[in-house]
Design a protein around this motif. Structure first.
Motif, short mmCIF file in Angstrom:
data_model
loop_
_atom_site.label_atom_id
_atom_site.label_comp_id
_atom_site.label_asym_id
_atom_site.label_seq_id
_atom_site.Cartn_x
_atom_site.Cartn_y
_atom_site.Cartn_z
N ARG A 104 0.80 -1.23 0.00
CA ARG A 104 0.00 0.00 0.00
C ARG A 104 0.84 1.28 0.00
O ARG A 104 0.37 2.31 -0.44
CB ARG A 104 -0.94 0.00 1.21
N TRP A 105 2.05 1.23 0.50
CA TRP A 105 2.85 2.44 0.55
C TRP A 105 4.27 2.13 0.07
O TRP A 105 4.68 0.98 -0.04
CB TRP A 105 2.86 3.06 1.95
N ARG A 176 8.09 9.38 1.10
CA ARG A 176 7.16 8.36 1.57
C ARG A 176 5.76 8.72 1.12
O ARG A 176 5.37 9.89 1.14
CB ARG A 176 7.19 8.24 3.10
N GLY A 177 5.00 7.73 0.72
CA GLY A 177 3.62 7.98 0.32
C GLY A 177 2.95 6.74 -0.23
O GLY A 177 3.56 5.66 -0.27
N PRO A 178 1.71 6.87 -0.66
CA PRO A 178 1.00 5.73 -1.24
C PRO A 178 1.75 5.19 -2.46
O PRO A 178 2.37 5.94 -3.21
CB PRO A 178 -0.36 6.33 -1.65
N LYS A 179 1.67 3.90 -2.64
CA LYS A 179 2.37 3.23 -3.73
C LYS A 179 1.98 3.84 -5.09
O LYS A 179 0.81 4.05 -5.38
CB LYS A 179 2.05 1.74 -3.72
#
Length: 234
Positions: A104-105, A176-179
């Motif tokens: 998910r990330w 960093r963040g959603p895929k």
């Protein structure tokens, strides 16, 4: 744009003799499985100039060059030589990423290379002036002053461009963040903000070029070689 994806998580092994119950084993393994972001190299920015040979055109008439020249050079003037360069900017990106076990990330680390310069660059000397003639040499020498002005300007703007891009992209932790979102955000920002910025910096060369094309310089070239230039353009 190329991508390199690192998947998987670290694991930890507990000794068989360890029979601790409750929170401690969970916290310990949670640290081991935290993420793989620290595996990624930090984001970076590299600048590179286009290194291309300069083209020479001796097939175009001075009448055509007068039409090709900048508007401010046209009124009552004949353009006998011309230097044309196209401001070019290219961002090449390689994004290394770590995707967590849930999918998910992600952490993403962009490695950015900026290639910029004038590509192509062409020096024109009107075909009315045969190569090797005195008039040809005078006009060609004048145009080479423009080439040097282009080259000097590119060197002068390298540090300001590098500083701006380094401040934005380098020296930070991986994003960093959603895929799947990191590369899309990166490409959008490069095209909407940074390509226009670099082109604006390149095009500031016009001020330096105007200092070369003075009325005094035009008159000097026109009267050079015992009037050969003026005679050939009548």
């Amino acid at each position: 744009t190329r991508y390199h994806c690192v998947t998987g998580v670290q694991t930890c092994a507990l000794p068989i003799s360890m029979r601790l119950a409750g929170l401690l084993p969970i916290l310990f393994c949670g640290h081991c499985l935290a993420d793989g972001c620290d595996r990624l190299a930090p984001p970076s920015v590299t600048l590179a100039l286009y290194e291309e040979p300069i083209s020479l055109d001796t097939r175009t008439s001075f009448r055509t060059l007068t039409l090709l020249g900048p508007p401010q050079a046209r009124p009552g003037k004949q353009v006998l030589g011309l230097t044309r360069g196209t401001a070019t900017v290219r961002f090449e990106t390689q994004v290394s990423s770590y995707i967590d076990a849930s999918g998910r990330w992600e952490c993403a680390s962009p490695q950015i290379t900026v290639r910029y310069g004038f590509s192509p660059m062409t020096v024109y000397v009107a075909r009315e002036f045969p190569p090797g003639s005195c008039a040809y040499r005078e006009i060609h020498a004048h145009e080479m002053r423009h080439v040097r002005a282009y080259q000097d300007h590119l060197k002068a703007i390298e540090k300001p461009i590098a500083d701006a891009l380094q401040a934005r992209f380098a020296g930070t932790a991986p994003w960093r963040g959603p895929k799947g979102e990191a590369n899309a955000r990166l490409q959008q920002e490069l095209q909407e903000r940074w390509v226009p910025y670099v082109k604006r910096e390149i095009n500031k060369v016009d001020a330096a070029q105007a200092l070369i094309d003075t009325p005094e310089e035009y008159a000097r070239v026109a009267e050079s070689c015992n009037g050969e230039v003026r005679r050939l353009t009548r």
